[in-house]
Enzyme design. Structure first.
Site, PDB file in Angstrom:
ATOM      1  N   THR A   1       6.383  -1.772  -1.791  1.00  0.00           N
ATOM      2  CA  THR A   1       6.044  -3.154  -2.149  1.00  0.00           C
ATOM      3  C   THR A   1       7.242  -3.941  -2.662  1.00  0.00           C
ATOM      4  OG1 THR A   1       5.427  -2.473  -4.395  1.00  0.00           O
ATOM      5  CG2 THR A   1       3.667  -2.553  -2.729  1.00  0.00           C
ATOM      6  N   LYS A   2       8.395  -3.288  -2.848  1.00  0.00           N
ATOM      7  CA  LYS A   2       9.557  -3.973  -3.419  1.00  0.00           C
ATOM      8  C   LYS A   2      10.238  -4.863  -2.372  1.00  0.00           C
ATOM      9  CE  LYS A   2       9.364  -2.257  -7.635  1.00  0.00           C
ATOM     10  NZ  LYS A   2       8.312  -1.248  -7.590  1.00  0.00           N
ATOM     11  N   ASN A   3      11.372  -5.449  -2.752  1.00  0.00           N
ATOM     12  CA  ASN A   3      12.019  -6.443  -1.901  1.00  0.00           C
ATOM     13  C   ASN A   3      12.678  -5.849  -0.664  1.00  0.00           C
ATOM     14  OD1 ASN A   3      11.222  -8.371  -3.767  1.00  0.00           O
ATOM     15  ND2 ASN A   3      13.102  -8.188  -4.938  1.00  0.00           N
TER      16      ASN A   3
END
Length: 389
Positions: free
Chosen positions: A195-197
């Site tokens: 879910t991170k960048n």
């Protein structure tokens, strides 16, 4: 068309349940992983060094040490800082528990300092009040992707003879006062969870400009092994010889995942742009709505918005959470104050310790935010929020 163009054109990323976050995987990402699988190295090979080099290009040239998760990055960073029992780490409570837990696992006493009421980032004044002669690290968190007040916090840490650690799990690719995240603090940690960048499936990194900290981080992620004969205590044992001088762990990120990371980094600017577009669309649509507060941005901050932390006022957060989940919108709450976890409660921490953090938690609701989220999806979320009120 590129993913961000397709999203802004209104192509829905989800016809049913809408998650609050998800990975963005391209054919190029898949091919990068396949190429490694067909090669000679699955781990400790050239893709690791390449990923570290590629990542450094986004941290102002600051060298990187790839590790197995964002939590591992924190554990490695505290080890590099030499944290031991009796030391104190000043930390923000408005974070996933790992920021504090990784310090506690080294035996440190975690001293929670309150956050700014609006950004959720570590308060400069609270951090200053929390520092003592035993403080070895001040750990700031770039909450939601908005950089903390890194200059002031660094000054506080250094004046006390401590290091500034920037938990940048949310903010890879961002900048503060014109300087890249990763180039400001003594130690910066990243997370590459889906879910991170950007993602390596599971993974993280420690970056630091300090050669000694870098060497300690590299050794700790590989069992503490010393292979350089010039550093060994018994260098004449044989060509096979390696020694452990300080304990470490196996936190090596394999080539397969590093190849995915290098591929993802080629689209980091695109991810950042689309996240900013979504963030602005939410703010424009919700700024006039009574009962909520939209997230601020400080002058000089160039965030990579990992979260859209809507503040729900008048005690209605839980009701809105349940309403949105009921219509298939996967909102989330980030985070319970770290010291509310029973593991810290059992160590004597009590609620009421950081009033701003607790007030922030009571109101915070993360709306869906990821690069393939279409404008139509954003509007669906906005319509459902407005319908509730």
């Amino acid at each position: 068309m590129p993913e961000s163009d397709a999203a802004s054109a209104g192509k829905s990323a989800s016809a049913g349940f809408l998650p609050y976050g998800r990975q963005s995987i391209s054919e190029e990402d898949i091919q990068a992983v396949v190429d490694v699988l067909r090669g000679d190295w699955l781990t400790t090979g050239p893709a690791v060094q390449q990923f570290e080099t590629d990542l450094a290009a986004h941290t102002g040239g600051t060298p990187a040490v790839a590790v197995t998760s964002g939590t591992a990055a924190l554990h490695v960073a505290y080890a590099a800082a030499g944290i031991k029992p009796g030391d104190e780490v000043v930390a923000s409570p408005m974070t996933f528990v790992a920021t504090a837990a990784a310090a506690a696992l080294h035996g440190a006493k975690v001293v929670f300092a309150d956050v700014e009421a609006d950004t959720g980032n570590l308060s400069v004044e609270a951090a200053k009040a929390a520092v003592t002669e035993r403080t070895k690290v001040v750990a700031a968190v770039d909450y939601a992707g908005h950089p903390a007040e890194l200059d002031a916090l660094g000054e506080i840490a250094h004046k006390a003879g401590a290091l500034l650690l920037e938990d940048a799990a949310h903010s890879v690719g961002g900048s503060w006062q014109g300087r890249a995240v990763g180039s400001i603090a003594d130690l910066t940690t990243f997370s590459f969870f889906p879910t991170k960048n950007l993602t390596t499936a599971e993974g993280g990194a420690v970056v630091t400009p300090d050669e000694n900290l870098l060497d300690r981080a590299r050794k700790f992620r590989n069992h503490g092994l010393v292979r350089d004969r010039a550093e060994q205590r018994y260098p004449d044992e044989g060509g096979w010889h390696q020694e452990v001088h300080e304990f470490g762990l196996n936190y090596r990120l394999p080539d397969v995942l590093c190849a995915l990371g290098s591929s993802q980094l080629t689209r980091l600017a695109e991810f950042k742009k689309r996240r900013a577009e979504i963030h602005e669309r939410y703010t424009t649509a919700l700024a006039d709505l009574d009962g909520v507060a939209t997230p601020p941005s400080r002058p000089g901050a160039d965030p990579v918005w990992h979260l859209y932390p809507l503040r729900v006022l008048e005690g209605r957060r839980k009701a809105l959470f349940e309403h949105l989940r009921g219509v298939g919108i996967g909102v989330q709450v980030n985070y319970i104050p770290a010291y509310w976890h029973p593991v810290f409660e059992d160590l004597g921490y009590r609620r009421g310790l950081c009033p701003n953090a607790e007030a922030y938690y009571e109101q915070e609701l993360s709306l869906p935010l990821f690069p393939s989220l279409a404008d139509a999806d954003v509007d669906r979320v906005v319509d459902a929020v407005r319908a509730f009120f």
